[in-house]
Scaffold this motif. Structure first.
Motif, PDB file in Angstrom:
ATOM      1  N   ALA A 141      33.517  25.143  37.973  1.00  0.00           N
ATOM      2  CA  ALA A 141      34.241  26.410  38.126  1.00  0.00           C
ATOM      3  C   ALA A 141      33.629  27.472  37.205  1.00  0.00           C
ATOM      4  O   ALA A 141      33.451  28.632  37.606  1.00  0.00           O
ATOM      5  N   LYS A 142      33.296  27.059  35.974  1.00  0.00           N
ATOM      6  CA  LYS A 142      32.670  27.996  35.040  1.00  0.00           C
ATOM      7  C   LYS A 142      31.316  28.460  35.554  1.00  0.00           C
ATOM      8  O   LYS A 142      30.959  29.634  35.439  1.00  0.00           O
ATOM      9  N   VAL A 145      31.799  30.982  38.268  1.00  0.00           N
ATOM     10  CA  VAL A 145      32.169  32.279  37.704  1.00  0.00           C
ATOM     11  C   VAL A 145      30.954  32.949  37.072  1.00  0.00           C
ATOM     12  O   VAL A 145      30.731  34.157  37.225  1.00  0.00           O
ATOM     13  N   THR A 148      28.711  34.306  39.741  1.00  0.00           N
ATOM     14  CA  THR A 148      29.308  35.523  40.292  1.00  0.00           C
ATOM     15  C   THR A 148      29.109  36.702  39.356  1.00  0.00           C
ATOM     16  O   THR A 148      28.778  37.811  39.780  1.00  0.00           O
ATOM     17  N   GLN A 149      29.282  36.435  38.048  1.00  0.00           N
ATOM     18  CA  GLN A 149      29.101  37.492  37.055  1.00  0.00           C
ATOM     19  C   GLN A 149      27.654  37.963  37.033  1.00  0.00           C
ATOM     20  O   GLN A 149      27.373  39.166  36.877  1.00  0.00           O
TER      21      GLN A 149
END
Length: 224
Positions: A141-142, A145, A148-149
């Protein structure tokens, strides 16, 4: 490195630290968990073998204990029957079996202790791996993210470049407007200056009064 040492080394590692490394954390944690599952299978097999050894030791001890009790019963029956010699034989055999029984009990106790340790270790490792699967989901999940960032950062960078380009475009547009305004102003000034010059020429071509007077005198003399 033994299986248990390998487990201990991996369990003590902070999987989240993988995010600071060059490796792909998603692939790394999946590979680690696959390796752990393989090793857990080996630990399970070893645990099963030790548990089987415990069962064998217990069975041997129980059989020896039954034999001791049986010899005691036969010795009692021989006494009741008045056969002291037979009773003596049973008791002598019982004594030998009793001496063996102590060693068998010690062997069983050790096998039982080893079995409990292995079962505890197996259960602990199983629990740890289960928790690591949950941590793997958190890591993935990290990573999602973070990716995506990264995309957002790239888009922001592109937007910044676009905005810079737009700003430069607007500056060039303003400069073009200024150049056009200047050219139009110069054209207007030049047009005004031309009109004045033409007007001045009109009056420059007007005959002087002296010429007019001389012309009138000449006509008078000639009777014209």
């Amino acid at each position: 490195m033994g299986i248990l040492s390998r487990f201990k080394a991996i369990m003590e590692a902070n999987l989240n630290a993988l995010l600071d490394k060059a490796e792909d954390p998603e692939k790394m944690v999946d590979q680690i968990l696959r390796d752990l599952q393989d090793d857990l299978g080996k630990v399970k097999a070893e645990t099963a073998g030790i548990m089987a050894e415990e069962a064998r030791a217990q069975r041997t001890y129980d059989d020896a204990l039954d034999e001791v009790n049986k010899l005691q019963q036969y010795a009692e029956k021989a006494v009741l029957a008045g056969n002291d010699e037979d009773a003596r034989t049973f008791l002598q055999q019982k004594q030998k079996k009793t001496e063996q029984l102590a060693a068998l009990k010690q062997a069983y106790d050790m096998a039982h202790e080893n079995s409990e340790k292995m079962k505890s270790m197996h259960d602990h490792l199983t629990q740890e791996i289960s928790e690591m699967y949950a941590r793997r989901d958190a890591i993935k999940a990290k990573v999602a993210v973070a990716k995506t960032q990264e995309k957002i950062n790239e888009i922001n960078s592109s937007i910044a470049k676009t905005e810079a380009g737009m700003s430069e475009f607007e500056r060039m547009e303003a400069k073009a407007d200024q150049m056009l305004d200047t050219a139009n102003a110069m054209a207007e000034l030049n047009a005004t200056e031309g009109s004045v010059n033409d007007l001045m020429k009109k009056y420059d071509d007007v005959p002087s009064q002296e010429v007019e007077d001389e012309l009138a005198a000449l006509k008078a003399r000639m009777g014209k």
